[in-house]
Design a protein around this motif. Structure first.
Motif, short mmCIF file in Angstrom:
data_model
loop_
_atom_site.label_atom_id
_atom_site.label_comp_id
_atom_site.label_asym_id
_atom_site.label_seq_id
_atom_site.Cartn_x
_atom_site.Cartn_y
_atom_site.Cartn_z
N LEU A 151 0.82 -1.21 0.00
CA LEU A 151 0.00 0.00 0.00
C LEU A 151 0.85 1.26 0.00
O LEU A 151 0.59 2.22 -0.74
CB LEU A 151 -0.92 -0.02 1.23
CG LEU A 151 -1.97 1.08 1.34
CD1 LEU A 151 -2.87 1.08 0.11
CD2 LEU A 151 -2.80 0.87 2.60
N ILE A 152 1.91 1.26 0.83
CA ILE A 152 2.80 2.42 0.89
C ILE A 152 3.47 2.64 -0.47
O ILE A 152 3.59 3.78 -0.94
CB ILE A 152 3.87 2.22 1.98
CG1 ILE A 152 3.24 2.32 3.37
CG2 ILE A 152 4.98 3.25 1.83
CD1 ILE A 152 2.72 3.68 3.72
N ALA A 153 3.89 1.56 -1.11
CA ALA A 153 4.52 1.68 -2.43
C ALA A 153 3.56 2.32 -3.43
O ALA A 153 3.96 3.17 -4.24
CB ALA A 153 4.98 0.31 -2.92
N ASP A 154 2.29 1.94 -3.36
CA ASP A 154 1.29 2.51 -4.26
C ASP A 154 1.06 3.99 -3.97
O ASP A 154 0.96 4.81 -4.89
CB ASP A 154 -0.03 1.73 -4.12
CG ASP A 154 -1.10 2.26 -5.07
OD1 ASP A 154 -0.96 2.08 -6.29
OD2 ASP A 154 -2.08 2.87 -4.58
N VAL A 230 7.25 10.72 5.98
CA VAL A 230 6.39 10.12 7.01
C VAL A 230 6.06 8.68 6.63
O VAL A 230 6.10 7.77 7.47
CB VAL A 230 5.10 10.94 7.19
CG1 VAL A 230 4.11 10.20 8.10
CG2 VAL A 230 5.43 12.31 7.78
N ALA A 231 5.72 8.44 5.36
CA ALA A 231 5.37 7.09 4.91
C ALA A 231 6.53 6.12 5.07
O ALA A 231 6.32 4.94 5.40
CB ALA A 231 4.92 7.12 3.45
N ALA A 232 7.75 6.61 4.89
CA ALA A 232 8.91 5.72 4.95
C ALA A 232 9.46 5.55 6.35
O ALA A 232 10.10 4.54 6.65
CB ALA A 232 10.02 6.26 4.03
N GLY A 233 9.21 6.52 7.24
CA GLY A 233 9.91 6.50 8.51
C GLY A 233 9.09 6.39 9.77
O GLY A 233 9.65 6.31 10.86
N GLU A 234 7.76 6.40 9.68
CA GLU A 234 6.94 6.38 10.89
C GLU A 234 5.98 5.20 10.87
O GLU A 234 5.44 4.84 9.82
CB GLU A 234 6.14 7.69 11.04
CG GLU A 234 7.01 8.91 11.24
CD GLU A 234 6.18 10.12 11.63
OE1 GLU A 234 5.04 9.95 12.10
OE2 GLU A 234 6.69 11.25 11.46
N ARG A 239 -3.04 8.45 10.09
CA ARG A 239 -3.73 9.70 10.39
C ARG A 239 -2.91 10.91 9.93
O ARG A 239 -3.44 11.86 9.36
CB ARG A 239 -4.01 9.78 11.89
CG ARG A 239 -4.88 10.96 12.30
CD ARG A 239 -5.34 10.82 13.74
NE ARG A 239 -6.19 9.64 13.88
CZ ARG A 239 -6.69 9.24 15.04
NH1 ARG A 239 -6.43 9.90 16.15
NH2 ARG A 239 -7.45 8.17 15.09
N LYS A 240 -1.59 10.87 10.18
CA LYS A 240 -0.74 11.99 9.77
C LYS A 240 -0.70 12.11 8.25
O LYS A 240 -0.74 13.22 7.70
CB LYS A 240 0.67 11.81 10.33
CG LYS A 240 1.59 12.98 10.01
CD LYS A 240 2.98 12.78 10.59
CE LYS A 240 2.98 12.96 12.09
NZ LYS A 240 4.38 12.97 12.63
N LEU A 241 -0.63 10.99 7.56
CA LEU A 241 -0.64 11.03 6.09
C LEU A 241 -1.95 11.61 5.58
O LEU A 241 -1.98 12.30 4.56
CB LEU A 241 -0.43 9.62 5.53
CG LEU A 241 0.95 9.00 5.75
CD1 LEU A 241 0.99 7.59 5.19
CD2 LEU A 241 2.04 9.85 5.11
N GLY A 242 -3.05 11.32 6.30
CA GLY A 242 -4.34 11.90 5.92
C GLY A 242 -4.32 13.42 6.02
O GLY A 242 -4.85 14.13 5.15
N PHE A 243 -3.70 13.95 7.08
CA PHE A 243 -3.59 15.41 7.25
C PHE A 243 -2.74 16.02 6.15
O PHE A 243 -3.07 17.09 5.61
CB PHE A 243 -2.98 15.74 8.62
CG PHE A 243 -3.87 15.37 9.78
CD1 PHE A 243 -5.24 15.43 9.67
CD2 PHE A 243 -3.31 14.97 10.99
CE1 PHE A 243 -6.06 15.09 10.73
CE2 PHE A 243 -4.12 14.63 12.06
CZ PHE A 243 -5.50 14.68 11.93
N ILE A 244 -1.63 15.35 5.82
CA ILE A 244 -0.75 15.88 4.76
C ILE A 244 -1.50 15.89 3.43
O ILE A 244 -1.38 16.83 2.64
CB ILE A 244 0.53 15.04 4.65
CG1 ILE A 244 1.30 15.08 5.97
CG2 ILE A 244 1.42 15.56 3.52
CD1 ILE A 244 2.48 14.12 6.02
N ALA A 245 -2.27 14.84 3.17
CA ALA A 245 -3.05 14.77 1.93
C ALA A 245 -4.05 15.92 1.85
O ALA A 245 -4.28 16.48 0.76
CB ALA A 245 -3.76 13.43 1.83
#
Length: 286
Positions: A151-154, A230-234, A239-245
């Motif tokens: 999923l992260i790769a996608d 964030v995707a690679a290191g946390e 939730r944080k990725l959702g805020f960045i998006a």
């Protein structure tokens, strides 16, 4: 995130199986289905699973296969013997001749002849149950980790596409500025009025500055970079990725409102399409 895990533990006459299934959910919603005899271990079972699984709608199924015939009912032999003695004495006293076929059903229904023991499990069985639950939780966690990596790769691929579309905007910006400028001048020539050229130039610069999307492009680039970090290191970064998006969406929307050019609008639509897919997928990340 969806997943499945199964754990088994074998005792001398029993096999305990724990199955865990999970679906997407913002919080942990844990449901246990287990035999009544294992209710005493429910609290520890919940803790074992919650340590591994922080989010999701989680269903846990516990089953036990026994190779021995077991029943919680026990015949109290001393009470049975005393009832039988008194029954024989009473029948003899009354001069009644009755066989055991008639007496036994009556005695078995008398109080305290058949006692039901409270069901408990041994420490060994409790330990086996917890071990099976830990194995099932670990397998589910491994399943979700594998799915998460895909999923992260996608997601990162889609972020890279957004950055690529952002870069494709650049060639159209200068042409857009010239087009807007020429359109304004062309319309002014059609008006039967004199125009102050100095004031016109000032107003033109002010207007074109309002259409400038340089800041939006810079902020979008920074958001894409932060998303990748964030995707690679946390861990548990959903939730944080959702805020960045969401922040990425603000910059893309502003670019679209300022675009005033068909090619840029097309690229903005492509960016929005990728971003919507990112937002949907982010919900599946812990």
């Amino acid at each position: 995130m969806t997943g499945f895990g199964k754990g088994e533990a074998t005792l001398q006459n029993k096999k305990i199986t724990v199955e865990i299934r999970s679906l997407n959910s913002k919080q942990l919603d844990l449901s246990l289905r287990l035999p009544a005899v294992y209710r005493q271990s429910e609290y520890e079972l919940r803790n074992v699973i919650a340590r591994t699984i922080q989010r999701g709608k989680v269903d846990v199924f516990v089953s036990v296969e026994s190779q021995a015939v077991e029943t919680p009912a026990r015949i109290n032999r001393e009470v049975f013997r005393e009832y039988l003695r008194q029954m024989n004495d009473t029948l003899t006293f009354a001069g009644i001749d009755a066989g055991y076929d008639a007496i036994l059903p009556v005695i078995m229904r008398l109080p305290e002849v058949v006692a039901t023991e409270s069901e408990t499990i041994s420490e060994e069985e409790h330990t086996a149950l917890i071990a099976a639950a830990e194995a099932a939780a670990a397998q589910l966690d491994a399943f979700r980790a594998q799915e998460g990596a895909i999923l992260i790769a996608d997601l990162l691929r889609r972020v890279e596409l957004i950055k690529q579309y952002r870069d494709e905007v650049v060639p159209f910006e200068k042409a857009r500025t010239e087009t807007v400028r020429n359109r304004i001048l062309d319309n002014l020539t059609k008006l039967p009025v004199d125009v102050d050229r100095n004031r016109l130039e000032q107003e033109m610069i002010f207007y074109l500055e309002k259409l400038d999307i340089t800041e939006e492009k810079v902020r979008l680039t920074n958001h894409c970079k932060y998303f990748r970090e964030v995707a690679a290191g946390e861990e548990s970064a959903g939730r944080k990725l959702g805020f960045i998006a969401q922040e990425m969406g603000r910059e893309i929307n502003t670019m679209g409102s300022k675009a005033n050019e068909s090619n840029i609008q097309i690229l903005v639509v492509k960016m929005k399409d990728e971003l919507e897919k990112i937002k949907e997928q982010v919900l599946n990340i812990l």
